[in-house]
Design a protein around this motif. Structure first.
Motif, PDB file in Angstrom:
ATOM      1  N   PRO A  85       0.820  -1.214   0.000  1.00 47.08           N
ATOM      2  CA  PRO A  85       0.000   0.000   0.000  1.00 47.08           C
ATOM      3  C   PRO A  85       0.851   1.260   0.000  1.00 47.08           C
ATOM      4  O   PRO A  85       1.818   1.361   0.748  1.00 47.08           O
ATOM      5  CB  PRO A  85      -0.814  -0.127   1.297  1.00 47.08           C
ATOM      6  CG  PRO A  85       0.009  -1.002   2.185  1.00 47.08           C
ATOM      7  CD  PRO A  85       0.720  -1.972   1.272  1.00 47.08           C
ATOM      8  N   VAL A  87       0.577   4.957   0.938  1.00 48.66           N
ATOM      9  CA  VAL A  87      -0.284   5.869   1.688  1.00 48.66           C
ATOM     10  C   VAL A  87      -0.010   7.304   1.256  1.00 48.66           C
ATOM     11  O   VAL A  87       1.137   7.727   1.127  1.00 48.66           O
ATOM     12  CB  VAL A  87      -0.043   5.712   3.200  1.00 48.66           C
ATOM     13  CG1 VAL A  87      -0.944   6.660   3.990  1.00 48.66           C
ATOM     14  CG2 VAL A  87      -0.291   4.266   3.633  1.00 48.66           C
ATOM     15  N   SER A 107      -4.981   5.167   0.481  1.00 52.42           N
ATOM     16  CA  SER A 107      -3.866   4.421  -0.091  1.00 52.42           C
ATOM     17  C   SER A 107      -4.301   3.667  -1.330  1.00 52.42           C
ATOM     18  O   SER A 107      -5.484   3.375  -1.511  1.00 52.42           O
ATOM     19  CB  SER A 107      -3.281   3.428   0.929  1.00 52.42           C
ATOM     20  OG  SER A 107      -4.217   2.399   1.213  1.00 52.42           O
ATOM     21  N   ASP A 304      -8.908   3.491   6.186  1.00 53.83           N
ATOM     22  CA  ASP A 304      -8.240   3.485   4.891  1.00 53.83           C
ATOM     23  C   ASP A 304      -9.276   3.639   3.786  1.00 53.83           C
ATOM     24  O   ASP A 304     -10.053   2.746   3.523  1.00 53.83           O
ATOM     25  CB  ASP A 304      -7.469   2.171   4.729  1.00 53.83           C
ATOM     26  CG  ASP A 304      -6.745   2.102   3.408  1.00 53.83           C
ATOM     27  OD1 ASP A 304      -6.445   0.979   2.997  1.00 53.83           O
ATOM     28  OD2 ASP A 304      -6.489   3.143   2.798  1.00 53.83           O
ATOM     29  N   PRO A 306      -9.187   4.455   0.026  1.00 50.20           N
ATOM     30  CA  PRO A 306      -8.435   4.719  -1.201  1.00 50.20           C
ATOM     31  C   PRO A 306      -9.332   5.125  -2.354  1.00 50.20           C
ATOM     32  O   PRO A 306      -9.387   4.476  -3.378  1.00 50.20           O
ATOM     33  CB  PRO A 306      -7.758   3.372  -1.467  1.00 50.20           C
ATOM     34  CG  PRO A 306      -8.734   2.378  -0.939  1.00 50.20           C
ATOM     35  CD  PRO A 306      -9.359   3.026   0.260  1.00 50.20           C
TER      36      PRO A 306
END
Length: 485
Positions: A85, A87, A107, A304, A306
């Motif tokens: 990942p 970030v 991420s 998280d 993304p």
């Protein structure tokens, strides 16, 4: 007499035109002070054509070629992999377009970041990669410059990972050709990324800026670039049979003229290229090695997410496998403190701040006037730094796993999108035959002020097909239920 003179003039004009036809484009391009070009036989290293090839130029997004080189090097050393990942810090998320729009704390996978650089030339992803590999973008640029020196790129200095205007960042056409050859020779296992015509990012189909892919036979990459200060840049790799070229055009007046100039160079010099190499030796040799690359610790956010900030928002990245918790743990376990600077950096000029509300806040620009032409005022600096990129290909919505139709099978719900994706990855591995034709995706929803993520598999044409798959999953002790989309 007048008739005879007219006929003579016509004959002279016709002959001159015929004799100079192949050199019209180079001659016209050479009038621009930004123009530079070089063509290298990638089998032998011989220079077949050179025009201002050693003159200092701004690299623009050709900078990302070195960002990708460093990324490939870290992958080859096992420090990261395509599923690691990446970030996005506040600094990375705040980079100006072109970008993919991941929010701070979100991420994406390394592979998605690579493809976003190759196709859209995403500035935010370039910064995020640099910060991950170098610990900070500043240290990453020192590593980039040191690697450039080890490759023999004596006329290049990097100050950022993306190529947006910086008066201290420069290169030459020859150095960019060297880097292009190095990418092909040193990382053949990753080089195919440069031939990506488009890739799916959530609900978007992101097309490659390099319009010579598919237009000119043998062209397999590499990178375009543009700022107002640099003009239109392009590095092209060509493989036709046993002949191999790497060509560079910098300072084009438009994307079309740059592409036409490159096409002309390829047509002219490819027939002159050698059909065989020089005994197996690398053309782009590494003279000295950098200290071993260590990546910064992967600090996964509590939530998280993304997903691009732009519309339409993306629910899933199709281009790479989801990073598993084991992948993340491996990266964290092998992480070490950021490497010390490997070269001494010259003191940076004073930074002034130019107000630019339409760009979301103050924009840094350097007030020192360099040797080459750059903006003298704050307004010009802002205009240059955020100049419109070359004509962007249309981004077409396509049917992907993030906008499924028909029936789906839900296997979990989690307050963490990363955890939901990890569950999808684990489930797919547990039941590969059941889910062979299914597409994994997540669906966010709000409950009690908290965002949750449903983990689902799409691709079932009917209710019966979905429930059949679910029943097969239950036999493997996997809870699930079918749902219509």
């Amino acid at each position: 007499m007048k008739k005879a003179i007219s006929i003579k003039s016509l004959v002279v004009f016709t002959l001159a035109t015929a004799l100079g036809l192949t050199s019209v484009a180079p001659a016209l391009a050479a009038k621009d002070s930004k123009y530079a070009a070089i063509v290298i036989d990638a089998n032998t290293g011989k220079t077949l054509h050179s025009s201002n090839a050693d003159s200092r130029r701004y690299p623009a997004s050709l900078t990302k070629m070195m960002t990708l080189y460093m990324t490939f090097e870290a992958m080859a050393q096992g420090k990261i992999n395509k599923n690691t990942p990446v970030v996005f810090s506040k600094n990375a998320a705040a980079e100006p377009p072109t970008k993919i729009g991941v929010k701070a704390g979100g991420s994406i996978s390394v592979e998605a970041a690579i493809l976003s650089l190759v196709t859209r030339s995403a500035n935010d992803a370039a910064t995020a990669l640099g910060e991950m590999i170098g610990g900070s973008e500043e240290n990453f640029t020192r590593m980039m410059t040191a690697r450039a020196r080890s490759l023999g790129m004596k006329g290049t200095v990097f100050r950022n990972a993306h190529g947006l205007p910086n008066t201290g960042q420069f290169t030459t056409a020859r150095d960019m050709a060297t880097l292009g050859i190095a990418l092909r020779e040193h990382f053949p296992q990753y080089y195919s990324y440069f031939s990506t015509r488009s890739f799916a990012f959530g609900r978007q189909r992101i097309a490659n800026h390099n319009r010579l892919l598919g237009r000119i036979k043998g062209v397999d990459g590499i990178k375009t670039g543009y700022t107002r200060a640099s003009g239109f840049n392009l590095v092209s790799s060509v493989q036709d049979g046993n002949r191999n070229l790497v060509a560079v055009v910098m300072g084009g007046t438009s994307g079309a003229s740059r592409d036409n100039q490159m096409a002309s160079l390829i047509k002219t010099y490819l027939p002159q290229a050698s059909r065989r190499g020089g005994g197996g030796d690398l053309i782009a040799k590494v003279e000295s090695n950098l200290p071993e690359i260590t990546t910064a610790k992967v600090q996964l956010p509590k939530r998280d997410v993304p997903t691009p900030a732009m519309r339409p928002q993306a629910d899933v990245i199709e281009v790479a496998e989801v990073a598993t918790q084991d992948d993340i743990a491996a990266v964290v376990a092998s992480a070490a403190p950021s490497p010390k600077p490997v070269i001494s950096a010259k003191p940076q000029p004073k930074i002034a701040m130019a107000s630019a509300e339409r760009f979301g806040g103050p924009i840094p620009f350097r007030i020192r006037k360099p040797k080459e032409a750059i903006p003298a005022t704050a307004a010009e600096a802002v205009e240059q730094a955020y100049a419109a990129p070359e004509e962007s290909p249309a981004i077409d919505a396509i049917k992907t796993a993030s906008i499924p139709s028909g029936w789906a099978v839900q296997v979990a719900s989690s307050p963490s999108d990363g955890e939901a994706r990890a569950i999808l990855d684990k489930t797919a591995k547990q039941a590969p035959q059941v889910l062979a034709s299914a597409s994994a995706y997540t669906v966010p929803f709000e409950k009690g002020g908290v965002t949750y993520y449903r983990a689902r598999f799409a691709g079932f044409d009917s209710k019966d097909a979905a429930w059949s798959a679910c029943n097969s999953l239950k036999k493997k002790k996997i809870s699930c239920y079918a749902i219509a989309q």
